[in-house]
Design an enzyme around this catalytic site. Structure first.
Site, PDB file in Angstrom:
ATOM      1  N   SER A  64       0.831  -1.214   0.000  1.00 50.51           N
ATOM      2  CA  SER A  64       0.000   0.000   0.000  1.00 50.51           C
ATOM      3  C   SER A  64       0.862   1.259   0.000  1.00 50.51           C
ATOM      4  O   SER A  64       2.005   1.252   0.467  1.00 50.51           O
ATOM      5  CB  SER A  64      -0.911   0.039   1.228  1.00 50.51           C
ATOM      6  OG  SER A  64      -1.726  -1.104   1.295  1.00 50.51           O
TER       7      SER A  64
HETATM    8  N1  SAH Z   1      -0.912  -4.949   4.131  1.00 51.12           N
HETATM    9  C1  SAH Z   1      -0.209  -5.210   2.885  1.00 51.12           C
HETATM   10  C2  SAH Z   1      -1.018  -4.741   1.697  1.00 51.12           C
HETATM   11  C3  SAH Z   1      -1.183  -5.846   0.739  1.00 51.12           C
HETATM   12  S1  SAH Z   1      -2.360  -5.649  -0.557  1.00 51.12           S
HETATM   13  C4  SAH Z   1       1.181  -4.598   2.909  1.00 51.12           C
HETATM   14  O1  SAH Z   1       1.509  -3.860   3.838  1.00 51.12           O
HETATM   15  O2  SAH Z   1       1.967  -4.890   2.008  1.00 51.12           O
HETATM   16  C5  SAH Z   1      -3.699  -6.663   0.027  1.00 51.12           C
HETATM   17  C6  SAH Z   1      -3.379  -8.112   0.351  1.00 51.12           C
HETATM   18  O3  SAH Z   1      -4.610  -8.764   0.705  1.00 51.12           O
HETATM   19  C7  SAH Z   1      -2.789  -8.921  -0.792  1.00 51.12           C
HETATM   20  O4  SAH Z   1      -1.585  -9.505  -0.377  1.00 51.12           O
HETATM   21  C8  SAH Z   1      -3.862  -9.981  -1.091  1.00 51.12           C
HETATM   22  O5  SAH Z   1      -3.338 -11.204  -1.551  1.00 51.12           O
HETATM   23  C9  SAH Z   1      -4.534 -10.113   0.266  1.00 51.12           C
HETATM   24  N2  SAH Z   1      -5.885 -10.673   0.213  1.00 51.12           N
HETATM   25  C10 SAH Z   1      -6.805 -10.548  -0.772  1.00 51.12           C
HETATM   26  N3  SAH Z   1      -7.939 -11.198  -0.448  1.00 51.12           N
HETATM   27  C11 SAH Z   1      -7.756 -11.741   0.778  1.00 51.12           C
HETATM   28  C12 SAH Z   1      -8.573 -12.536   1.651  1.00 51.12           C
HETATM   29  N4  SAH Z   1      -9.807 -12.898   1.319  1.00 51.12           N
HETATM   30  N5  SAH Z   1      -8.042 -12.895   2.845  1.00 51.12           N
HETATM   31  C13 SAH Z   1      -6.777 -12.530   3.218  1.00 51.12           C
HETATM   32  N6  SAH Z   1      -5.955 -11.791   2.420  1.00 51.12           N
HETATM   33  C14 SAH Z   1      -6.444 -11.404   1.221  1.00 51.12           C
END
Ligand code: SAH
Length: 215
Positions: A64
């Site tokens: 993000s």
């Molecule tokens: N907090 C992360 C942001 C990652 S983007 C950081 O600091 O880098 C969002 C993430 O949510 C992705 O890695 C994606 O694979 C995950 N995601 C998507 N759907 C999900 C679900 N149903 N349960 C858990 N994680 C999920």
């Protein structure tokens, strides 16, 4: 990989930018100043690590934007020792910001390759989450519930009831809700039957995956 003076200097500048965009909580700014974001990104993007932008981390996902991390973290009003569930581990950066602020973090990721990669990255760092799980965050993490706060870091088409249920009374859920664009919502669980809902601006996240087949 090292954290050099150059990285530290770029981080200071990033903190200044985020401050100008309206983030004022000193504990949030201090955490962004301390956590080396470049360690969470693929090496080809190293030089961009301290721009206030999201970046690809593989598997079609992104780390993000720092400003967005700051907004969500500020809305959580972290107190030392808070027990937090993060849905969407991704690179692990947001989880480390929360741990830097003294939170006890439980995090869950839906994509197996990201889960494996980030679990081993965090094992090599000084940030130790209470648990990193592979699974579907729509269901929360019942084995460890209830939580003081829950943060969802992907765009949810709706607010899953399970997440509200897994909050302690007085707990907060910070979740971007919407399909193409998301409204940043904060739900405050006043007590079992009374939930306060607030809106905190428009953002764009990768989607929270539902009904995804196991990898
Ligand atoms: N907090 C992360 C942001 C990652 S983007 C950081 O600091 O880098 C969002 C993430 O949510 C992705 O890695 C994606 O694979 C995950 N995601 C998507 N759907 C999900 C679900 N149903 N349960 C858990 N994680 C999920």
């Amino acid at each position: 990989m090292e954290d050099t003076y150059k990285h530290k200097g770029l981080r200071k500048q990033l903190v200044e930018q985020i401050k100008k965009k309206g983030i004022s909580n000193p504990a949030v700014l201090s955490a962004i100043n301390k956590v080396p974001r470049h360690l969470f990104m693929d090496s080809s993007f190293l030089e961009f690590a301290y721009e206030d932008k999201p970046f690809p981390i593989g598997s079609g996902q992104t780390i993000s934007q720092p400003y967005t991390v700051a907004v969500q973290t500020e809305l959580l009003e972290i107190k030392k020792g808070d027990k937090i569930l993060e849905v969407g581990t991704g690179s692990g950066y947001q989880a480390c910001i929360l741990m830097e602020m003294g939170a006890r973090v439980y995090t869950i990721e839906r994509q197996k390759n990201l889960y494996i990669k980030t679990k081993s990255l965090l094992a090599s760092m000084n940030y130790k989450p209470k648990s990193i799980s592979y699974g579907d965050g729509y269901k929360g993490l019942p084995a460890y519930a209830p939580f003081d706060k829950i943060i969802v870091t992907a765009g949810a088409p709706y607010t899953p009831d399970e997440l509200i249920e897994q909050l302690k009374p007085g707990g907060y859920l910070v979740i971007p809700v919407g399909v193409d664009l998301q409204e940043m919502k904060r739900f405050i669980k006043l007590d079992k039957n009374n939930i306060k809902e607030e809106n905190h601006g428009t953002f764009r996240f990768v989607p929270l995956l539902s009904n995804k087949a196991d990898d």
